[in-house]
Write a protein that holds these residues in place. Structure first.
Motif, PDB file in Angstrom:
ATOM      1  N   ARG A 163      12.411 -21.665   5.243  1.00 52.46           N
ATOM      2  CA  ARG A 163      12.483 -21.142   3.872  1.00 52.46           C
ATOM      3  C   ARG A 163      13.826 -20.469   3.605  1.00 52.46           C
ATOM      4  N   SER A 178       6.332 -14.392   1.087  1.00 53.84           N
ATOM      5  CA  SER A 178       5.541 -15.567   0.705  1.00 53.84           C
ATOM      6  C   SER A 178       4.702 -16.070   1.877  1.00 53.84           C
ATOM      7  N   GLU A 184       0.550 -16.101   1.910  1.00 52.69           N
ATOM      8  CA  GLU A 184      -0.249 -17.296   2.202  1.00 52.69           C
ATOM      9  C   GLU A 184      -1.209 -17.040   3.356  1.00 52.69           C
ATOM     10  N   PRO A 230      -2.578 -15.247  -3.922  1.00 50.74           N
ATOM     11  CA  PRO A 230      -1.179 -14.808  -3.905  1.00 50.74           C
ATOM     12  C   PRO A 230      -0.563 -14.672  -5.299  1.00 50.74           C
ATOM     13  N   GLN A 241       5.092 -14.460 -10.821  1.00 52.20           N
ATOM     14  CA  GLN A 241       4.534 -14.587  -9.476  1.00 52.20           C
ATOM     15  C   GLN A 241       4.162 -16.031  -9.183  1.00 52.20           C
ATOM     16  N   ILE A 271       5.784 -18.281  -6.052  1.00 48.65           N
ATOM     17  CA  ILE A 271       5.021 -19.001  -5.018  1.00 48.65           C
ATOM     18  C   ILE A 271       5.400 -20.476  -5.019  1.00 48.65           C
ATOM     19  N   GLN A 290       8.896 -20.871  -3.529  1.00 49.35           N
ATOM     20  CA  GLN A 290       8.890 -20.692  -2.086  1.00 49.35           C
ATOM     21  C   GLN A 290       8.339 -21.924  -1.374  1.00 49.35           C
ATOM     22  N   ARG A 291       7.355 -22.560  -1.959  1.00 46.78           N
ATOM     23  CA  ARG A 291       6.809 -23.775  -1.360  1.00 46.78           C
ATOM     24  C   ARG A 291       7.839 -24.904  -1.377  1.00 46.78           C
TER      25      ARG A 291
END
Length: 314
Positions: free
Chosen positions: A55, A113, A117, A127, A155, A159, A162-163
């Motif tokens: 990441r 993150s 998860e 999350p 938010q 998420i 970040q994925r």
């Protein structure tokens, strides 16, 4: 009267233990940036988890692509991978990794993150939409309700980003945003590119970033912000921002306090924020059921806990 010397001795003993634990935990935090720099240019190491490393690497690469787009006068938010020179992007990403502040931020976001998860899988805590955020969206106070709605959208974007291992330039804190653009996004083409970059900088608003919205929501909650110090009720993002605000420590440190082997930092942070031992123990069990909370924590006052955190940071 006879109990006073005993209480003083207990507080001194607990403080000594907490100081020693903070020294050890600080060494672990201080080692993160050098380790990340090494891992970003090498393979086969396991000192930082593969998920966190991937990441961080992805965010740096994404930032580099956006900076190249900005330098060409294009909207960084709309950069197209096929239009970015891969070698130039990789070289710029490596240069960005030398920025300690930026690397620290990327690491904290990756950890946040990843932990969110994990907590979702282990505890069922969403999350994106936590129970507390849902309550705040329904608040009778228009300012709080609006901030909560905006945070919900931010938010969700966080998420998803970040994925995809991405980090929008516009989500950087103000100091980093302006420093990174000044150092790495000098227009390389015509006047139009420079004007486009200037407009991008002028349109930046730290208050609308996710971290900015979190800080504003915590401030708007005033005394009620203590409700966000329940991880299973607030969710990790709001919990970390509230912990940072009430204990007066950097948000990155508050995030890392929720990681394994950072028990002293979590205990002192929650104590500095005003929680008692029972409430602190409940958060310990949520973060790491196997962790042992420092004994006799009640002997350390909130003010003293804050002093210990400040001393460790300094």
């Amino acid at each position: 009267m006879g109990d006073e010397p005993t209480a003083i001795a207990t507080a001194s003993r607990v403080e000594t233990i907490l100081r020693e634990n903070l020294v050890r935990e600080n060494r672990a935090i201080d080692a993160v940036v050098p380790v990340l720099r090494h891992l970003l240019v090498s393979e086969g190491q396991r000192l930082v988890s593969d998920a966190i490393l991937a990441r961080v690497r992805g965010m740096l690469s994404d930032l580099a692509a956006q900076l190249l787009a900005a330098a060409d006068g294009r909207d960084p938010a709309l950069n197209v991978v096929g239009r970015i020179d891969a070698d130039a992007r990789d070289a710029l990403a490596e240069s960005l990794a030398a920025d300690r502040g930026l690397l620290t931020l990327c690491h904290a976001l990756a950890v946040e993150s990843h932990l969110a998860e994990r907590i979702h899988l282990q505890r069922g805590i969403d999350p994106v939409l936590s129970p507390l955020l849902q309550e705040l969206i329904a608040s009778d106070e228009p300012v709080i309700a609006e901030l909560a709605m905006n945070l919900l959208a931010a938010q969700s974007r966080f998420i998803q980003s970040q994925r995809r291992m991405e980090l929008p330039l516009s989500e950087l804190p103000a100091e980093l945003f302006h420093a990174v653009l000044s150092a790495h996004a000098n227009p390389r083409s015509d006047t139009a590119a420079g004007e486009a970059l200037a407009r991008f900088q002028q349109n930046y608003d730290e208050a609308t970033t996710r971290i900015g919205l979190l800080a504003r929501l915590v401030a708007a909650m005033r005394r009620g912000a203590v409700a966000a110090l329940a991880l299973d009720h607030a969710g990790l993002g709001l919990f970390a921002s509230t912990l940072a605000a009430l204990s007066r420590q950097p948000r990155a440190h508050a995030v890392l306090a929720c990681h394994e082997q950072q028990g002293a930092r979590l205990a002192l942070g929650l104590r500095a924020a005003g929680l008692g031992p029972d409430a602190i123990e409940r958060q310990f069990l949520l973060v790491d059921p196997a962790a042992r909370m420092p004994s006799d924590l009640a002997a350390i006052s909130s003010d003293r806990a804050r002093i210990l955190l400040d001393a460790a940071a300094g």
